[in-house]
Write an enzyme that holds these catalytic residues in place. Structure first.
Site, mmCIF file in Angstrom:
data_model
loop_
_atom_site.group_PDB
_atom_site.id
_atom_site.type_symbol
_atom_site.label_atom_id
_atom_site.label_comp_id
_atom_site.label_asym_id
_atom_site.label_seq_id
_atom_site.Cartn_x
_atom_site.Cartn_y
_atom_site.Cartn_z
ATOM 1 N N VAL A 159 10.414 36.273 57.390
ATOM 2 C CA VAL A 159 9.637 37.503 57.228
ATOM 3 C C VAL A 159 8.922 37.494 55.879
ATOM 4 C CG1 VAL A 159 9.718 40.015 57.164
ATOM 5 C CG2 VAL A 159 11.296 38.755 58.658
ATOM 6 N N LYS A 160 7.600 37.643 55.930
ATOM 7 C CA LYS A 160 6.800 37.694 54.705
ATOM 8 C C LYS A 160 6.760 39.124 54.185
ATOM 9 C CE LYS A 160 2.984 35.263 54.315
ATOM 10 N NZ LYS A 160 1.653 34.683 54.610
ATOM 11 N N ILE A 161 7.126 39.256 52.917
ATOM 12 C CA ILE A 161 7.202 40.559 52.266
ATOM 13 C C ILE A 161 6.276 40.562 51.050
ATOM 14 C CG2 ILE A 161 8.721 42.173 51.052
ATOM 15 C CD1 ILE A 161 9.448 41.997 53.958
#
EC number: 2.2.1.2
Length: 226
Positions: free
Chosen positions: A83-85
């Site tokens: 997951v890119k945050i």
């Protein structure tokens, strides 16, 4: 160094995977938008089914609760989803919470070594410094990679440095020399890594010599023995 392609185009991903050097994919809503009328979550699943490696998919929320909700949805798509945050205050909080849940993360939009330090302390699995965008404002993108490498080495952080916003093969070379763990690049840059005029010239010469050799063999009379 790991090689990722930065795309949502399945054809490019399949071709890169077929080369045998692809370790993962990074993508985001903008890249999916460029593919036309496709569903974001379905495309993430298709990518995960195409490449055997981490696939970074980005949240769009900018506050903690929204990021967590999107992160849980993305993480359920496939075991390979990372997951890119975004590297903002609530993003740092989300990185810590997701790390505690065992969900892998890629902290994106990094433009300074102190941002990278915060992301590592929060438990990010990857940090994505955008070297091309830094170069665009007449600053030193590769210098950022070098500084992050040194800081992470100083304190033994396990966060992998993922050089992003790569524009050309020189970016890949310098990121590798600086010690980045991953380079993510457009498919066109990956194929450009193969190109060199001396390789083309050498292959052309070898093939021409081979044709000359075959012609000479064909013109040589066969000898017989009594």
């Amino acid at each position: 160094m790991k090689f990722f392609v930065d795309t949502a185009n399945l054809e490019d991903i399949r071709e890169a995977a077929g080369m045998g050097v692809l370790d993962g994919v990074t993508t985001n809503p903008s890249l999916v938008k460029a593919e036309g009328n496709v569903d974001f979550h379905e495309r993430v699943l298709e990518i995960c089914q195409t490449v055997d490696g981490d696939v970074s998919a980005e949240v769009t929320a900018t506050e903690f609760d929204g990021m967590m909700e999107e992160a849980h949805t993305l993480a359920q798509i496939h075991d390979n989803v990372v997951v890119k945050i975004p590297l903002i205050k609530d993003g740092i909080k989300a990185l810590r919470a997701l790390d505690e849940e065992g969900i892998k993360t890629n902290c994106t939009l990094c433009f300074s070594p102190t941002q990278a330090l915060l992301a590592a302390k929060a438990g990010a699995d990857y940090i994505s410094p955008f070297i091309g965008r830094i170069d665009d404002i007449s600053s030193d993108g590769m210098g950022l990679i070098e500084e992050i490498v040194q800081i992470y080495d100083n304190y033994g952080f396990e966060t992998e440095i993922l050089a992003a916003s790569i524009r050309h093969p020189t970016h890949v070379k310098r990121a590798a020399l600086a010690g980045a763990d991953v380079a993510t690049m457009p498919f066109s840059v990956l194929t450009n890594l193969l190109e060199h005029p001396l390789t083309d010239r050498g292959l052309e010469r070898f093939l021409a010599d081979w044709e000359d050799y075959k012609e000479a063999r064909d013109e040589t009379p066969a000898t017989t023995t009594a």
